[in-house]
Scaffold this active site. Structure first.
Site, PDB file in Angstrom:
ATOM      1  CB  SER A   1      -0.885   0.013   1.246  1.00 36.73           C
ATOM      2  OG  SER A   1      -1.351   1.332   1.463  1.00 36.73           O
TER       3      SER A   1
ATOM      4  CG  HIS B   1      -3.874  -1.663  -1.483  1.00 36.30           C
ATOM      5  ND1 HIS B   1      -4.989  -2.422  -1.794  1.00 36.30           N
ATOM      6  CD2 HIS B   1      -4.248  -0.882  -0.436  1.00 36.30           C
ATOM      7  CE1 HIS B   1      -5.977  -2.107  -0.967  1.00 36.30           C
ATOM      8  NE2 HIS B   1      -5.557  -1.160  -0.134  1.00 36.30           N
TER       9      HIS B   1
ATOM     10  CG  ASP C   1      -5.033   2.310   0.999  1.00 35.80           C
ATOM     11  OD1 ASP C   1      -6.003   1.539   0.944  1.00 35.80           O
ATOM     12  OD2 ASP C   1      -3.900   1.956   1.391  1.00 35.80           O
TER      13      ASP C   1
ATOM     14  CG  MET D   1      -8.222   7.099   2.835  1.00 35.78           C
ATOM     15  SD  MET D   1      -7.232   7.165   4.327  1.00 35.78           S
ATOM     16  CE  MET D   1      -6.477   5.543   4.275  1.00 35.78           C
TER      17      MET D   1
ATOM     18  CG  HIS E   1      -9.184   0.096  -0.095  1.00 32.25           C
ATOM     19  ND1 HIS E   1      -8.516  -0.117   1.099  1.00 32.25           N
ATOM     20  CD2 HIS E   1     -10.504   0.065   0.214  1.00 32.25           C
ATOM     21  CE1 HIS E   1      -9.397  -0.261   2.078  1.00 32.25           C
ATOM     22  NE2 HIS E   1     -10.606  -0.145   1.568  1.00 32.25           N
TER      23      HIS E   1
ATOM     24  CG  MET F   1     -11.169   3.185   2.446  1.00 34.05           C
ATOM     25  SD  MET F   1      -9.606   3.176   3.347  1.00 34.05           S
ATOM     26  CE  MET F   1      -8.468   3.267   1.972  1.00 34.05           C
TER      27      MET F   1
ATOM     28  CG  MET G   1     -11.276  -2.962   5.567  1.00 35.33           C
ATOM     29  SD  MET G   1      -9.808  -2.597   4.586  1.00 35.33           S
ATOM     30  CE  MET G   1      -8.798  -1.681   5.767  1.00 35.33           C
TER      31      MET G   1
ATOM     32  N   GLY H   1      -8.684   3.918   7.344  1.00 33.10           N
ATOM     33  CA  GLY H   1      -8.413   5.332   7.565  1.00 33.10           C
ATOM     34  C   GLY H   1      -6.924   5.649   7.736  1.00 33.10           C
ATOM     35  CG  PHE H   2      -5.444   6.757  10.330  1.00 29.46           C
ATOM     36  CD1 PHE H   2      -4.888   8.008  10.067  1.00 29.46           C
ATOM     37  CD2 PHE H   2      -6.756   6.680  10.782  1.00 29.46           C
ATOM     38  CE1 PHE H   2      -5.634   9.172  10.266  1.00 29.46           C
ATOM     39  CE2 PHE H   2      -7.507   7.845  10.978  1.00 29.46           C
ATOM     40  CZ  PHE H   2      -6.943   9.083  10.730  1.00 29.46           C
ATOM     41  N   GLY H   3      -2.690   3.971   8.055  1.00 26.71           N
ATOM     42  CA  GLY H   3      -1.719   2.885   8.041  1.00 26.71           C
ATOM     43  C   GLY H   3      -1.159   2.692   9.444  1.00 26.71           C
TER      44      GLY H   3
ATOM     45  CG  ASP I   1      -5.910  -2.905   3.416  1.00 29.47           C
ATOM     46  OD1 ASP I   1      -4.837  -2.617   3.966  1.00 29.47           O
ATOM     47  OD2 ASP I   1      -6.569  -2.107   2.719  1.00 29.47           O
TER      48      ASP I   1
HETATM   49  C1  DX5 Z   1      -6.050   1.483   5.802  1.00 23.23           C
HETATM   50  C2  DX5 Z   1      -5.598   1.158   4.387  1.00 23.23           C
HETATM   51  C3  DX5 Z   1      -4.473   0.220   4.319  1.00 23.23           C
HETATM   52  C4  DX5 Z   1      -3.201   0.683   4.982  1.00 23.23           C
HETATM   53  C5  DX5 Z   1      -2.469  -0.531   5.451  1.00 23.23           C
HETATM   54  O1  DX5 Z   1      -7.216   2.221   5.737  1.00 23.23           O
HETATM   55  O2  DX5 Z   1      -6.674   0.609   3.657  1.00 23.23           O
HETATM   56  O3  DX5 Z   1      -4.235  -0.198   2.986  1.00 23.23           O
HETATM   57  O4  DX5 Z   1      -2.372   1.449   4.167  1.00 23.23           O
HETATM   58  O5  DX5 Z   1      -1.352  -0.119   6.161  1.00 23.23           O
HETATM   59  P1  DX5 Z   1      -0.607  -1.076   7.189  1.00 23.23           P
HETATM   60  O6  DX5 Z   1      -0.149  -2.241   6.403  1.00 23.23           O
HETATM   61  O7  DX5 Z   1       0.499  -0.207   7.688  1.00 23.23           O
HETATM   62  O8  DX5 Z   1      -1.617  -1.439   8.226  1.00 23.23           O
HETATM   63 ZN    ZN Z   2      -6.297  -0.342   1.664  1.00 23.19          ZN
END
Ligand code: DX5
Ligand code: ZN
Length: 219
Positions: free
Chosen positions: A7, A32, A34, A36, A65, A67, A138, A143-145, A176
């Site tokens: 991602s 991937h 993301d 948002m 993806h 969101m 999920m 929302g966040f990594g 994910d």
């Molecule tokens: C979260 C994202 C993920 C995120 C995963 O909302 O959809 O794709 O980037 O990050 P990690 O692998 O750090 O949890």
């Molecule tokens: Zn994602």
């Protein structure tokens, strides 16, 4: 073999093209992406212009993806910008509108997926199961990594694996959130075929080793 989809949310955006080339050289299968909107999730990332730019720099399979609320509004722009697969959250609109979104993406020649937030039961994927190429479970709140992996999503993953197999479907099953070398094995055991990983890949000094570790290999 399980596919690894780094991602780019955790990449260095100042050198995004190089970051993507680096993970592809390191053995990544998909990228991937993301998206948002600050409404469906409490964060804003990037959108269509960035996807267009990423597409210009690579032929890799781009797993988008979304969101975002009411994603049917943005199917054409993301498909035209270069998505290969578009993932829609089942919580983001009514079933009728989501079916319209899936149909629109397919009409543009793209693959599609449906995505379930942690509190959404497996059953919510049923109306779409025979239509999509992928189901995304999920394993963190979107929302966040960098969040902690929710191991209690594994029964849901296993249920979906069962339904996909019983029906003889070829859909991929993706996870994910919080996936790293420690949590990847239980995802694979419960039927995942695609692992998304942000921090575990991009925060590693050696991306090839990190990707191999997700597959359970040593470089
Ligand atoms: C979260 C994202 C993920 C995120 C995963 O909302 O959809 O794709 O980037 O990050 P990690 O692998 O750090 O949890
Ligand atoms: Zn994602």
């Amino acid at each position: 073999m399980v596919k690894i989809a780094p991602s780019i949310l955790s990449a260095d955006f100042n050198r995004l093209g190089d970051e993507i080339r680096d993970v592809l050289r390191g053995g990544a299968d998909w990228i991937h992406f993301d998206v948002m909107d600050g409404a469906f999730v409490p964060n804003i990332s990037f959108g269509v212009p960035v996807l267009k730019s990423v597409r210009k720099g690579t032929d890799a399979f781009l797993d988008v993806h979304l969101m975002i609320e009411k994603p049917v509004r943005y199917v054409a722009p993301f498909c035209e910008a270069g998505a290969d697969l578009v993932n829609f959250h089942v919580e983001a609109d009514t079933e009728e509108q989501l079916l319209a979104a899936i149909r629109a993406a397919r009409a543009l020649g793209k693959k599609t997926g449906v995505t379930l937030k942690p509190h959404t039961p497996a059953e919510a994927a049923l109306p779409y199961l025979e239509l999509v190429d992928l189901v995304l479970v999920m394993t963190v709140e979107p929302g966040f990594g960098g969040q902690r992996f929710m191991a209690d999503m594994m029964p849901k993953l296993r249920t979906l694996r069962g339904w996909i197999d019983e029906r003889g479907l070829a859909a991929e099953l993706e996870v994910d959130g919080g996936v790293d070398a420690g949590t990847a094995p239980v995802c694979i055991e419960n039927g995942a075929t695609v692992l998304v990983a942000g921090s575990a890949v991009f925060k590693a000094a050696d991306r090839a080793a990190a990707i191999a570790a997700l597959r359970g290999e040593n470089l």
